[in-house]
Design a protein around this motif. Structure first.
Motif, short mmCIF file in Angstrom:
data_model
loop_
_atom_site.label_atom_id
_atom_site.label_comp_id
_atom_site.label_asym_id
_atom_site.label_seq_id
_atom_site.Cartn_x
_atom_site.Cartn_y
_atom_site.Cartn_z
N SER A 437 9.92 1.49 -6.73
CA SER A 437 8.63 2.05 -6.40
C SER A 437 7.58 1.34 -5.55
CB SER A 437 8.05 2.53 -7.88
OG SER A 437 8.75 3.49 -8.57
N ASP A 438 7.85 -0.11 -5.93
CA ASP A 438 6.81 -1.24 -5.14
C ASP A 438 7.49 -1.31 -3.82
OD1 ASP A 438 9.05 -2.64 -5.28
OD2 ASP A 438 8.32 -4.31 -6.71
N SER A 439 8.64 -1.10 -3.62
CA SER A 439 9.17 -1.45 -2.31
C SER A 439 8.72 -0.10 -1.37
CB SER A 439 10.37 -1.78 -2.30
OG SER A 439 10.88 -2.93 -2.80
N MET A 440 8.99 0.88 -2.01
CA MET A 440 8.73 2.12 -1.22
C MET A 440 7.11 2.35 -1.14
SD MET A 440 11.53 3.36 -0.25
CE MET A 440 11.67 1.90 0.16
N THR A 441 6.38 1.96 -2.17
CA THR A 441 4.98 2.02 -1.94
C THR A 441 4.25 1.02 -0.79
OG1 THR A 441 4.53 2.30 -4.16
CG2 THR A 441 2.65 1.37 -2.93
N TYR A 442 5.09 0.03 -0.65
CA TYR A 442 4.76 -0.91 0.61
C TYR A 442 5.38 -0.25 1.83
CZ TYR A 442 5.14 -5.42 3.21
OH TYR A 442 4.90 -6.18 4.17
N THR A 443 6.31 0.22 1.59
CA THR A 443 7.01 0.84 3.07
C THR A 443 6.25 2.15 3.54
OG1 THR A 443 9.11 -0.16 2.30
CG2 THR A 443 9.15 1.20 4.27
N ILE A 444 5.95 3.02 2.49
CA ILE A 444 5.13 3.98 2.94
C ILE A 444 3.85 3.74 3.46
CG2 ILE A 444 3.85 6.17 2.08
CD1 ILE A 444 6.21 6.49 0.17
N SER A 445 3.27 2.72 3.03
CA SER A 445 1.93 2.10 3.44
C SER A 445 2.06 1.56 4.95
CB SER A 445 1.25 1.05 2.40
OG SER A 445 1.12 1.92 1.13
#
Length: 533
Positions: A437-445
């Motif tokens: 979730s943190d990695s995908m939050t970062y990547t989506i952003s």
């Protein structure tokens, strides 16, 4: 590995200005989130029918293509790795991260909740109901001792070489060349630059490409978040007698959201890296504990024989088409899930792999991570099969009654210090999902911002979107989460077309880099000019 002279001479190119329609991507993605939640609230049955119908069309018309795409990606990546192109170092002369931190971020991010959910449940599911390929070839009945190795081999197939390769083995290196050597942004649309040239980098087409990929990852991340809530809630009820309620899974998620939000806000160098390292250390501890104090001989034999059966039957399993109904809910479902994650995972891999060689990236993604994953499945799932053989129904009974959470708890509680190990498994599951979730939050952003560091407010916004969406759907019932989980297979249709050009252009661009050329695209012809000789 030493740098090649050509690769080492390249310097980072400042990012080109892209009329990137970041606002359009954010608006389109946000509209999907609101529409999905709204339809689920108004008429969940209607939403489920729409998703099921779309799911059926996607698997019917694209299932065979996805199988070939997965296989071809793995094979092309291996050829690149073991050719002279594998020595090329991309982005800088030295890696940004040490080997352990780099591998930990890859493993923890890409394995996600599947590392615990499915590692416990899938082998026992295939053991009880033998996959059709092995049932036809070997005449094995489910539940027999001879069904153990095919069950592990089929699980290895779904979480092994092909699954990991699609998540960045080719596309990660390709994005790195376009970003670090040509200055194009780390966005999904950049994967189509070799085909369409600059026209895809500006305007609505590029925005739509990015939006499809973001929606796929939102669906693929919210699903595990929702299942995490149900998993931990089930564990708390089973271990501590906490009464079941609609709000308990949501309360669990309330505790998880701050963890991955803090990690995403502090970025790659702090939160994401440290959380990933902790995750891998805990997984190694649990693996060692089970390997030493669990059914050791069965685990080792199962891994060795399962890997042998997997490698020996890799092509038949990868191209099996004789039972479409079974394929839709196993192989093709997983392939759609992994394909949906593909572009944004490639962005994450590109972001953390600067200074790595093509060979290092491919071997990490296509060989090392899959073998480690298969060994983990042999430890967790193999233990479940061993317990099931010793006492029929010990694991399959709870699994059939309550699904994925029950399988993991049933296995953990039959080990020495079972309650303690069960709690540690719940912690591991939580951290696994948090690291994704943190990695995908970062990547989506990152997809919706300029440069390599998305603004903090955007990370907070998308982190909250993922968590709140999961909570709302959880409160509507498991059917909402299941519908969203199935929807990622639908989103894999356009995403799979975005990934296809990498089969040709990833090697071509590496050839240009090896020849000392920048990977320049002939925008008029839409092709890469031939290498200079």
């Amino acid at each position: 590995m030493a740098d090649t002279p050509q690769a080492a001479s390249h310097q980072y190119v400042p990012e080109r200005q892209v009329r990137g329609n970041e606002r359009a991507v954010m608006l389109l993605s946000g509209s999907f989130v609101l529409a999905f939640i709204g339809l689920a609230a108004l008429d969940l049955d209607a939403l489920s029918r729409i998703v099921d119908t779309s799911f059926g069309y996607a698997t019917q018309y694209f299932g065979a293509y996805w199988q070939l795409l997965m296989l071809a990606t793995f094979l092309v990546a291996l050829v690149m790795a073991f050719s002279p192109l594998g020595r090329l170092r991309v982005g800088s002369s030295t890696p940004d991260y040490g080997n352990f931190s780099w591998l930990a971020m890859i493993m923890a991010t890409l394995l996600a909740g599947g590392g615990v959910f499915w590692a416990a449940a899938e082998p026992i599911a295939h053991f009880v109901d033998t996959p059709p390929l092995f049932a036809a070839r070997l005449g094995i009945e489910g539940g027999e001792e001879g069904a153990a190795v095919p069950a592990l081999a089929q699980s290895f197939m779904h979480w092994g070489f092909l699954a990991w390769s699609i998540l960045g083995a080719l596309t990660g290196g390709m994005l790195m060349q376009l970003h670090y050597h040509r200055g194009w942004p780390l966005k999904p649309r950049t994967l189509l630059y070799p085909v369409l040239g600059e026209r895809v980098m500006h305007g609505l087409p590029g925005a739509l490409v990015d939006t499809f990929c973001v929606i796929a990852v939102v669906a693929g991340t919210v699903g595990p978040l929702g299942f995490l809530g149900f998993q931990v809630a089930y564990g708390l009820t089973a271990l501590f007698g906490i009464p079941e309620s609609t709000w308990l899974p949501a309360a669990v998620l309330l505790g998880v959201i701050p963890i991955y939000l803090f990690s995403a806000i502090t970025g790659l160098d702090r939160g994401i890296r440290l959380l990933s390292r902790f995750n891998v250390v805990l997984a190694l501890f649990l693996a060692a504990f089970i390997l030493v104090l669990g059914p050791t001989a069965f685990i080792v034999d199962g891994f060795v024989q399962g890997m042998g059966t997997y490698v020996d039957n890799l092509l038949p399993m990868a191209t099996f088409r004789e039972d479409p109904a079974w394929l839709d809910w196993w192989t093709v479902f997983f392939w759609g899930w992994f394909i949906g994650y593909g572009p944004l995972m490639a962005i994450f891999v590109a972001r953390i792999s600067r200074g790595r060689t093509i060979r290092q990236i491919v071997l990490a993604m296509s060989v090392l991570a899959p073998v480690a994953t298969c060994f983990w499945f042999a430890i967790v799932g193999g233990s479940g099969i061993a317990f099931e053989l010793a006492n029929a129904g010990a694991v399959s009974g709870p699994y059939n009654e309550a699904g994925l959470p029950a399988a993991m708890m049933a296995i953990a509680q039959q080990l020495p210090m079972g309650s303690v190990i069960a709690v540690l498994f719940l912690v591991l599951t939580t951290i696994f999902v948090a690291t994704t979730s943190d990695s995908m939050t970062y990547t989506i952003s990152l997809t919706m911002s300029e440069g390599d560091e998305p603004p903090t407010w955007l990370r907070v916004f998308w982190g909250l979107v993922l968590g709140v969406m999961a909570m709302i759907l959880m409160l509507m019932g498991k059917g909402s989460i299941t519908a969203l989980q199935s929807f990622i297979v639908v989103t894999a249709v356009p995403v799979s077309l975005i990934l296809l050009p990498s089969l040709w252009y990833a090697p071509r661009m590496a050839m240009h880099l090896a020849d000392g050329d920048e990977p320049v695209i002939d925008n008029e012809a839409g092709t890469i000019p031939p290498p200079r000789r």
